[in-house]
Write a protein that holds these residues in place. Structure first.
Motif, short mmCIF file in Angstrom:
data_model
loop_
_atom_site.label_atom_id
_atom_site.label_comp_id
_atom_site.label_asym_id
_atom_site.label_seq_id
_atom_site.Cartn_x
_atom_site.Cartn_y
_atom_site.Cartn_z
N THR A 70 0.86 -1.18 0.00
CA THR A 70 0.00 0.00 0.00
C THR A 70 0.90 1.23 0.00
N THR A 81 -4.05 6.80 -2.51
CA THR A 81 -3.53 5.49 -2.12
C THR A 81 -3.55 4.56 -3.33
N THR A 94 -3.02 0.46 -3.82
CA THR A 94 -2.90 -0.79 -3.09
C THR A 94 -2.85 -1.96 -4.06
N ALA A 136 -5.60 -1.25 -6.82
CA ALA A 136 -6.72 -0.32 -6.63
C ALA A 136 -6.18 1.05 -6.25
N ARG A 137 -6.83 2.07 -6.76
CA ARG A 137 -6.44 3.45 -6.43
C ARG A 137 -7.62 4.12 -5.72
N THR A 138 -7.37 4.63 -4.52
CA THR A 138 -8.40 5.31 -3.74
C THR A 138 -7.88 6.67 -3.29
N CYS A 139 -8.81 7.54 -2.91
CA CYS A 139 -8.43 8.86 -2.45
C CYS A 139 -9.44 9.37 -1.44
N THR A 140 -9.01 10.36 -0.66
CA THR A 140 -9.89 10.96 0.34
C THR A 140 -9.70 12.47 0.33
N CYS A 176 -11.36 13.35 -6.53
CA CYS A 176 -11.82 11.98 -6.32
C CYS A 176 -13.13 11.78 -7.07
N GLY A 219 -14.43 8.17 -4.72
CA GLY A 219 -13.41 7.58 -3.85
C GLY A 219 -12.24 6.97 -4.60
N SER A 220 -12.22 7.07 -5.94
CA SER A 220 -11.08 6.54 -6.69
C SER A 220 -10.57 7.60 -7.65
N TRP A 221 -9.36 7.39 -8.13
CA TRP A 221 -8.76 8.36 -9.05
C TRP A 221 -8.13 7.67 -10.24
#
Length: 150
Positions: free
Chosen positions: A108, A125, A127, A136-140, A145, A148-150
């Protein structure tokens, strides 16, 4: 006649200028344009900071995958000595990127943007699932975003 026109142009009265109303209108127009442009500029600045964080995360993925080809173990690739040649600012602070969790077959990566939403920095992120190998690509905390993904 032509001579009179040239003479009048050459001997103009120096008391000509702009009126106070004309100057106030110009200042008002400049103020309105600045009020429109400033929020747009600030939004672009935050987008650039988010893009920089995303780029840092992708660059660290390349580095950790390169390290994995040598070691066959992602957990050996998360130390600062293994990641030192990247030239990236390693850490968990604003503008930094880090490998937050690594196992033998997955990792990660967390990149923190310098842009802020409220009092928190935007995070991105990447992971790699240790069992499936799916990335997987996530963001906050950011407008960039998309669900929740990018």
């Amino acid at each position: 006649m032509l001579r009179n026109m040239i003479r009048s142009l050459l001997h103009k009265n120096d008391d000509e200028g702009f009126t106070l109303i004309e100057l106030l209108v110009v200042i008002l127009i400049i103020g309105i344009l600045a009020a429109i442009a400033l929020p747009s500029f600030l939004g672009q600045s935050d987008k650039a900071k988010d893009s920089s964080a995303k780029s840092n995360a992708r660059n660290l993925v390349s580095q950790i995958e390169s390290c994995y080809t040598t070691t066959s173990d992602y957990s050996q690739c998360q130390s600062s000595t293994a990641l030192n040649p990247t030239g990236l600012d390693l850490g968990t602070g604003a503008g930094q990127v880090s490998v937050t969790a690594a196992s033998t077959t997955g990792y990660t990566i967390l990149a923190t943007s310098k842009a802020q939403t409220g009092s928190a920095n935007n995070t991105f992120t990447i992971t790699k699932d240790p069992t499936t190998g799916v990335i997987a690509r996530t963001c906050t905390g950011t407008d960039s975003c998309n669900g929740g993904s990018w």
